[in-house]
Design a protein around this motif. Sequence first.
Motif, PDB file in Angstrom:
ATOM      1  N   THR A   1       0.812  -1.219   0.000  1.00  0.00           N
ATOM      2  CA  THR A   1       0.000   0.000   0.000  1.00  0.00           C
ATOM      3  C   THR A   1       0.844   1.267   0.000  1.00  0.00           C
ATOM      4  OG1 THR A   1      -0.096   0.076   2.410  1.00  0.00           O
ATOM      5  CG2 THR A   1      -1.826  -1.201   1.279  1.00  0.00           C
ATOM      6  N   GLY A   2       2.181   1.117  -0.007  1.00  0.00           N
ATOM      7  CA  GLY A   2       3.078   2.263   0.041  1.00  0.00           C
ATOM      8  C   GLY A   2       3.548   2.592   1.450  1.00  0.00           C
ATOM      9  N   TYR A   3       3.003   1.897   2.449  1.00  0.00           N
ATOM     10  CA  TYR A   3       3.438   2.124   3.829  1.00  0.00           C
ATOM     11  C   TYR A   3       4.885   1.666   3.980  1.00  0.00           C
ATOM     12  CZ  TYR A   3       3.422   2.252   8.906  1.00  0.00           C
ATOM     13  OH  TYR A   3       3.722   2.539  10.205  1.00  0.00           O
ATOM     14  N   ALA A   4       5.680   2.446   4.701  1.00  0.00           N
ATOM     15  CA  ALA A   4       7.099   2.126   4.903  1.00  0.00           C
ATOM     16  C   ALA A   4       7.305   1.524   6.289  1.00  0.00           C
ATOM     17  CB  ALA A   4       7.943   3.386   4.739  1.00  0.00           C
ATOM     18  N   TYR A   5       7.870   0.317   6.327  1.00  0.00           N
ATOM     19  CA  TYR A   5       8.128  -0.400   7.576  1.00  0.00           C
ATOM     20  C   TYR A   5       9.609  -0.301   7.921  1.00  0.00           C
ATOM     21  CZ  TYR A   5       3.652  -2.662   6.481  1.00  0.00           C
ATOM     22  OH  TYR A   5       2.328  -2.922   6.175  1.00  0.00           O
ATOM     23  N   ASP A   6       9.891  -0.093   9.206  1.00  0.00           N
ATOM     24  CA  ASP A   6      11.288  -0.031   9.627  1.00  0.00           C
ATOM     25  C   ASP A   6      11.641  -1.251  10.474  1.00  0.00           C
ATOM     26  OD1 ASP A   6      10.032   0.456  12.033  1.00  0.00           O
ATOM     27  OD2 ASP A   6      11.108   2.297  12.473  1.00  0.00           O
ATOM     28  N   GLY A   7      12.881  -1.287  10.943  1.00  0.00           N
ATOM     29  CA  GLY A   7      13.322  -2.354  11.830  1.00  0.00           C
ATOM     30  C   GLY A   7      13.864  -3.577  11.119  1.00  0.00           C
ATOM     31  N   TYR A   8      14.258  -3.427   9.864  1.00  0.00           N
ATOM     32  CA  TYR A   8      14.763  -4.592   9.118  1.00  0.00           C
ATOM     33  C   TYR A   8      16.277  -4.724   9.223  1.00  0.00           C
ATOM     34  CZ  TYR A   8      10.293  -5.980   7.509  1.00  0.00           C
ATOM     35  OH  TYR A   8       9.012  -6.444   7.507  1.00  0.00           O
TER      36      TYR A   8
END
Length: 186
Positions: free
Chosen positions: A174-181
């Motif tokens: 959806t274009g949401y950006a996830y962090d913590g990778y």
Amino acid sequence: MKIYEQFPSFENDAFLLRPVIREDCDDLLKVYSDKNALPFFNSDNCDGDNFYYATKERMTDAIDFWQSAYEKQWFARWSIMDKSSEKVIGTIELCRRASEDAFNDAAILRIDVRSDYEKERVLSEICSLIIPPVFDLFDCLQVITKVPIYAVERTLAMQKAGFRKSEHLLIGKTGYAYDGYWRMEK
């Protein structure tokens, strides 16, 4: 990808990784209804599923979906069996990601374990089984996994396995950006 030609199993003295089966339901219900384990599950980009399954019916539905997903070549999910107790204490999911971000063609590693197994030693042993074959099985040059900032034991295990925190965000459907990778290259 070789993973979809034959579903491999892996083992050492402590753990057996093998395909998830319906008979794992009762053991997996203890994992996915464990509210203390829930914060460590990676549900990024999973269409709103947070992997909290409090009923046998919901757990069976999830197992059926995981098996169907393998047949459709979406992802592979292994059960993690503790050989000393002969109980399934979690799962591993792996898939290859196609995207337009820094993680294109990366294998995504998800490790879900009961909260009493969220320990550096356990996670390190599990990683030592699954990491070496990933690059070949998924024909990829990098593996990524999510490590929340509060996951102290998981952080130690991933560092020991060779992962390093990435500054890149994972861009979802959806274009949401996830962090913590965290990332490991071949």
